[in-house]
Design an enzyme around this catalytic site. Structure first.
Site, PDB file in Angstrom:
ATOM      1  N   CYS A   2      33.258  46.691  50.613  1.00 39.75           N
ATOM      2  CA  CYS A   2      32.293  47.530  49.898  1.00 39.75           C
ATOM      3  C   CYS A   2      32.929  48.736  49.197  1.00 39.75           C
ATOM      4  CB  CYS A   2      31.259  48.045  50.878  1.00 39.75           C
ATOM      5  SG  CYS A   2      30.544  46.767  51.886  1.00 39.75           S
ATOM      6  N   ARG A  27      35.002  45.783  44.343  1.00 37.84           N
ATOM      7  CA  ARG A  27      35.139  45.740  45.805  1.00 37.84           C
ATOM      8  C   ARG A  27      34.016  44.967  46.471  1.00 37.84           C
ATOM      9  NH1 ARG A  27      38.936  49.841  47.612  1.00 37.84           N
ATOM     10  NH2 ARG A  27      38.322  49.254  49.705  1.00 37.84           N
ATOM     11  N   TRP A  75      29.495  44.202  49.868  1.00 36.83           N
ATOM     12  CA  TRP A  75      29.958  42.847  50.167  1.00 36.83           C
ATOM     13  C   TRP A  75      29.401  42.555  51.550  1.00 36.83           C
ATOM     14  CZ3 TRP A  75      32.816  40.162  53.784  1.00 36.83           C
ATOM     15  CH2 TRP A  75      33.258  38.885  53.402  1.00 36.83           C
ATOM     16  N   ASN A 101      31.217  51.038  54.912  1.00 41.79           N
ATOM     17  CA  ASN A 101      32.128  49.904  54.693  1.00 41.79           C
ATOM     18  C   ASN A 101      32.743  49.583  56.045  1.00 41.79           C
ATOM     19  OD1 ASN A 101      33.971  48.042  53.681  1.00 41.79           O
ATOM     20  ND2 ASN A 101      35.469  49.620  53.143  1.00 41.79           N
ATOM     21  N   GLY A 102      32.785  48.305  56.416  1.00 39.80           N
ATOM     22  CA  GLY A 102      33.380  47.928  57.698  1.00 39.80           C
ATOM     23  C   GLY A 102      32.375  47.182  58.554  1.00 39.80           C
ATOM     24  N   GLU A 485      49.839  28.922  44.850  1.00 37.43           N
ATOM     25  CA  GLU A 485      49.186  30.008  44.117  1.00 37.43           C
ATOM     26  C   GLU A 485      48.362  29.455  42.947  1.00 37.43           C
ATOM     27  OE1 GLU A 485      48.424  32.914  44.523  1.00 37.43           O
ATOM     28  OE2 GLU A 485      48.241  33.923  42.604  1.00 37.43           O
ATOM     29  N   LYS A 489      44.306  30.064  42.655  1.00 37.41           N
ATOM     30  CA  LYS A 489      43.676  30.697  41.490  1.00 37.41           C
ATOM     31  C   LYS A 489      42.526  29.824  40.987  1.00 37.41           C
ATOM     32  CE  LYS A 489      45.614  34.524  41.078  1.00 37.41           C
ATOM     33  NZ  LYS A 489      45.506  34.547  42.532  1.00 37.41           N
ATOM     34  N   GLU A 492      39.513  29.964  43.485  1.00 42.07           N
ATOM     35  CA  GLU A 492      38.738  31.198  43.580  1.00 42.07           C
ATOM     36  C   GLU A 492      38.019  31.553  42.281  1.00 42.07           C
ATOM     37  OE1 GLU A 492      42.497  34.370  43.345  1.00 42.07           O
ATOM     38  OE2 GLU A 492      40.752  34.889  44.513  1.00 42.07           O
ATOM     39  N   HIS A 508      53.771  11.610  52.326  1.00 35.04           N
ATOM     40  CA  HIS A 508      53.341  11.645  53.731  1.00 35.04           C
ATOM     41  C   HIS A 508      51.822  11.786  53.843  1.00 35.04           C
ATOM     42  CE1 HIS A 508      57.490  11.787  54.997  1.00 35.04           C
ATOM     43  NE2 HIS A 508      57.697  12.766  54.107  1.00 35.04           N
ATOM     44  N   LYS A 610      37.612  42.285  46.257  1.00 32.91           N
ATOM     45  CA  LYS A 610      39.013  42.560  45.969  1.00 32.91           C
ATOM     46  C   LYS A 610      39.788  42.946  47.221  1.00 32.91           C
ATOM     47  CE  LYS A 610      42.564  43.301  43.363  1.00 32.91           C
ATOM     48  NZ  LYS A 610      43.289  42.074  42.977  1.00 32.91           N
TER      49      LYS A 610
HETATM   50  O1  M6R Z   1      45.251  43.453  48.896  1.00 33.99           O
HETATM   51  P1  M6R Z   1      46.017  42.320  49.493  1.00 33.99           P
HETATM   52  O2  M6R Z   1      47.245  41.965  48.706  1.00 33.99           O
HETATM   53  O3  M6R Z   1      46.331  42.523  50.949  1.00 33.99           O
HETATM   54  O4  M6R Z   1      45.035  41.069  49.421  1.00 33.99           O
HETATM   55  C1  M6R Z   1      45.382  39.837  49.988  1.00 33.99           C
HETATM   56  C2  M6R Z   1      44.437  38.756  49.538  1.00 33.99           C
HETATM   57  O5  M6R Z   1      43.136  39.038  49.940  1.00 33.99           O
HETATM   58  C3  M6R Z   1      44.459  38.563  48.026  1.00 33.99           C
HETATM   59  O6  M6R Z   1      45.737  38.291  47.548  1.00 33.99           O
HETATM   60  C4  M6R Z   1      43.517  37.403  47.630  1.00 33.99           C
HETATM   61  O7  M6R Z   1      44.009  36.197  48.109  1.00 33.99           O
HETATM   62  C5  M6R Z   1      43.349  37.354  46.103  1.00 33.99           C
HETATM   63  N1  M6R Z   1      41.954  37.250  45.782  1.00 33.99           N
HETATM   64  C6  M6R Z   1      44.033  36.220  45.463  1.00 33.99           C
HETATM   65  O8  M6R Z   1      43.899  36.208  44.083  1.00 33.99           O
END
Ligand code: M6R
Length: 615
Positions: A2, A27, A75, A101-102, A485, A489, A492, A508, A610
C-alpha cells in the site's frame, strides 16, 4: 505494498495528498482513500478501484478546505477490495482516521476484544481495529495522538506503518512503523510522511529515514520522533538525488517503456565512479573491510522475483571470478530450510525497493546467525540496506512500473562489481584482468542502446504473437535466468502462460509441451563459449522438429542459427557474462508490447504491487 501519505502545512491538503497518491499508485491500486481534518471535523472519501474513481468522487462531492490530511492506495490483504474495506478507517465516534500498510497478525484476537466492548466494526480489515483502539486510547492520553499511538502499538503484532489524524489535534499527523517503510519529508512550513519519497518529491527532496519501532509526530514546522516507549529517538537525514521529473512518464505511454529506454543510463550510472585514480576498483558504500571480505568462504544471494533472477545471473560471474562458492536462494524459502551460515558467509540481499518483506526477514535471520549481509538496492533510505552490514546502491533512478526492467540490469551490474571487488581483495584476478572486465562493462550501455534502436522488430513480432496461449523461453548458462525473466515478464504483464527452462532440461520433460506453432524463444550464447553454443543450437533443432515456431536471440554475425530460426533477433557481440544485459531487453519489449496489444494496464498489472511489504 500500500501507498501512504500524510501532509501538514498550508496548502490544500486534498490536492497535496491526491498528487502524492498519483505518484504512489504503483504500490497498490485496488482502492484509494483520503481523510482530512477541518474545523474540528473529520472528512473522508474512499473508493474501490483505481485512483481515478476516487478522483471522480471528489470532483462530484468535494471535501472542505483543510491543511492536514492523509491518503492511501491499497493492495488488499484482509478483505476484498471494495469501498468499505478501503482506507482510511475511523473509530466509532469519527474522531480518528487511520491508514495502514502491513499486516496486524493478532487482529482476530484484538477484533474480538473490541467487539466484546461493544465496538461495531464495519470492514473486514485488520486496519479498522487500530482506528478503534486509537479512539479508546485518545481520551486516556489527554487527546495526545502520539501518546495514544504509542500505547496502541504495544498491542499490535506483525508489520505495520500506521498514519493517523484526529479531530482533537487538527494540525498534527502521527505515524508509527515496525518492519514496514516510512519516510518523513521535510518541507518549508510543511511536512510529510509517506511510504516512499516519490509521494512528496514534488515538494521537497530532504527526507528522514525513520528507524524500527518509532513514532513520529509531524506538524507544519516540527518533527518529533520517539521510540514506542516514548523515549526521544533519532532518524537519519538524507537528500534525494533525483527530482520529480524522474518519476514522471515524460511522454511515454507507460512508465515501463520509459524505464526500458533508461537502461543504458542506469547501467552507466551504476558503474560511475567505481574506479580509483590508481585503477583499483572502489566501492564506497561497502562497509566491510578487505580483511572481512577475505574471510568469506561462501556467498549466498537471496532475493525475490526478478531480483532473484539477477542473482542467478550473478552466480556465474562471482564463482568464475572469485572461486568462492555462490548459492542463490529465494528469500521466501531461505530461513525455512535451516541454511548453514556463519561469520564467513556473505549473504547478498538484492532488492530494487529495499522493502520486500521476504528479503528483509531473510536478512534478519542471516544476521541473527552471525552472517555478514550486503544489500544491493536501488532505494536510498529503505529498510534492507539500513539493516545490512554493507550496501552497493544501483543507480537506476526511480522504478515506477510494477515490472522491473532497469532495476534488473542494474542489479546484475552491481553484483558484477561486487564479484570483481571480491576478486580484487582476494587476489583471484589480476588488476589488469579486472580492468579489462570493467572496460567490457563500460561498453554495455552502448550495446543496450543498439538493442533498443532495433526494438521495432520485436514489437512487430509481439503484435503477431499476442494471441498465443502459451510461450516458452529456453537458455543455458546465463541464458537460463534470462529465459526465466522473459517468461516472468510475459506472465505478469500479459497474463499468458509462459515458462522459462534450462535448454538442457527440455528433453527431461518440458519438450512434451511443444506442439505445432508454439512460440519458443531461445537465447543462444555468444560463439565464444563453443560447446555451449553448439548445444543450444541443437536444442533449437529439437523444438523446431516438433513444430515450434522458433524465435532465436543470437549475436550479430552468428550464421549457425539461420537454418533453424523462424525469426532471428540479433544481439550485439558482447562477452558471455555480459550477454544477459543485452538479451533481456528484447524480452522486456516483447512482454510490454503483447500486454499493450491485449489492452492491459502495463504499469499496474492485476493482483500485483511494486513493493511487496508483506510475507
Ligand atoms: O523490490 P524487489 O527487487 O525486492 O522486488 C522483488 C520482486 O517482487 C520484483 O522483482 C517482482 O518480481 C517484479 N514485479 C518483477 O517484474
Amino acid at each position: 505494498m500500500c501507498g501512504i501519505i500524510g501532509y501538514v502545512g498550508s496548502q490544500q491538503a486534498v490536492d497535496v495528498v491526491m498528487d502524492g497518491l498519483r505518484r504512489l499508485e504503483y504500490r497498490g491500486y485496488d482502492s484509494a482513500g483520503v481523510a482530512l481534518v477541518s474545523s474540528g471535523e473529520l472528512y473522508a472519501a474512499k473508493r474501490a478501484g483505481k485512483l481515478a474513481n476516487l478522483d471522480e468522487a471528489l470532483s462530484q462531492d468535494p471535501l472542505p478546505r483543510a491543511t492536514t490530511g492523509i491518503g492511501h492506495t491499497r493492495w488488499a490483504t484482509h478483505g476484498a477490495p471494495n469501498d468499505v474495506n478501503a482506507h482510511p478507517h475511523t473509530d466509532s465516534a469519527d474522531r480518528v482516521a487511520v491508514i495502514h500498510n502491513g499486516i496486524i497478525e493478532n487482529f482476530a484476537e484484538l477484533r474480538a476484544g473490541l467487539e466484546a466492548l461493544g465496538h461495531d466494526l464495519l470492514s473486514e480489515t485488520d486496519t479498522e481495529i487500530v482506528a478503534h483502539l486509537l479512539g479508546e486510547a485518545l481520551p486516556q492520553h489527554g487527546d495526545d495522538l502520539a501518546a495514544a499511538m504509542r500505547a496502541v502499538t504495544s498491542h499490535l503484532e506483525g508489520a505495520f506503518t500506521l498514519v493517523a489524524v484526529a479531530t482533537a489535534d487538527p494540525h498534527t499527523v502521527v505515524a508509527a512503523r515496525r518492519s514496514s517503510p516510512l519516510v518523513v519529508g521535510l518541507g518549508n512550513g510543511e511536512n510529510f510522511v509517506a511510504s516512499d519519497v516519490s509521494a512528496f518529491i514534488a515538494h521537497t527532496r530532504d527526507a528522514l529515514e525513520l528507524g524500527q519501532d518509532q513514532v513520529v509526530e509531524v506538524t507544519s514546522d516540527t518533527v518529533t520522533i520517539t521510540d514506542f516507549a516514548g523515549r526521544p529517538a533519532e532518524a537519519v537525514a538524507y537528500h534525494v538525488d533525483w527530482d520529480a521529473s524522474a518519476a514522471e512518464k515524460g511522454g511515454y505511454q507507460w512508465f515501463m517503456l520509459k524505464e526500458i529506454d533508461e537502461q543504458p543510463r542506469a547501467i552507466a550510472d551504476t558503474l560511475l565512479g567505481r574506479t580509483s585514480p590508481d585503477g583499483r576498483l572502489q566501492l564506497d558504500e561497502v562497509r566491510l573491510s578487505e580483511e572481512e571480505l577475505r574471510e568469506v568462504d561462501k556467498v549466498i544471494i537471496i532475493a525475490c522475483g526478478t531480483a532473484f533472477y539477477s542473482g542467478l545471473v550473478a552466480k556465474y560471474a562471482i564463482e568464475h571470478w572469485t572461486r568462492v562458492p555462490c548459492e542463490v536462494e529465494l528469500a521466501s524459502e531461505f530461513r525455512y530450510r535451516d541454511p548453514v551460515l556463519d561469520r564467513q558467509t556473505l549473504v547478498v540481499a538484492i532488492s530494487q525497493s529495499g522493502e520486500t518483506m521476504d528479503t528483509l526477514m531473510a536478512i534478519r535471520y542471516a544476521r541473527a546467525q552471525n552472517a555478514r549481509v550486503l544489500a544491493i538496492c536501488n532505494t536510498n533510505g529503505s529498510t534492507i540496506p539500513r539493516e545490512s552490514d554493507a550496501v552497493i546502491y544501483t543507480r537506476a533512478g526511480p522504478e515506477i512500473a510494477v515490472a522491473s526492467t532497469k532495476g534488473f540490469l542494474s542489479q546484475i551490474v552491481a553484483c558484477y562489481l561486487l564479484g570483481l571487488y571480491l576478486a580484487q581483495v582476494r587476489g583471484t584476478k589480476y588488476g589488469d584482468e579486472i580492468a579489462t572486465i570493467m572496460a567490457q562493462l563500460q561498453e554495455v550501455p552502448a550495446a543496450v542502446q543498439r538493442v533498443l534502436d532495433g526494438a521495432e522488430q520485436v514489437r512487430a513480432l509481439a503484435r503477431d504473437l499476442a494471441d498465443s496461449p502459451s510461450v516458452l523461453f529456453l537458455g543455458r548458462h546465463t541464458g537460463f535466468p534470462v529465459a526465466l525473466e522473459g517468461a516472468l515478464k510475459l506472465k505478469e504483464l500479459a497474463y499468458l502462460h509462459a515458462e522459462g527452462f534450462a535448454a538442457g532440461e527440455l528433453k527431461h520433460g518440458p519438450i512434451a509441451l511443444v506442439q505445432e506453432g508454439l512460440p519458443v524463444f531461445v537465447i543462444v550464447p555468444p560463439r565464444g563459449r563453443d560447446a555451449l553454443h553448439g548445444k543450444v543450437v541443437s536444442n533449437i533443432q529439437e523444438v523446431r522438429a516438433r513444430g515450434a515456431r522458433t524465435i532465436v536471440l543470437a549475436e550479430e554475425g552468428d550464421p549457425t542459427v539461420l537454418a533453424y530460426a523462424d525469426e532471428v533477433i540479433r544481439l550485439p557481440q558482447v562477452p558471455t557474462l555480459m550477454q544477459p544485459l543485452v538479451a533481456t531487453v528484447p524480452l522486456q519489449v516483447f512482454a510490454c508490447e503483447v500486454a499493450t496489444v491485449l489492452g492491459h494496464d502495463v504499469d499496474q498489472p492485476r493482483n500485483l504491487a511494486k513493493s511487496v511489504t508483506v510475507e
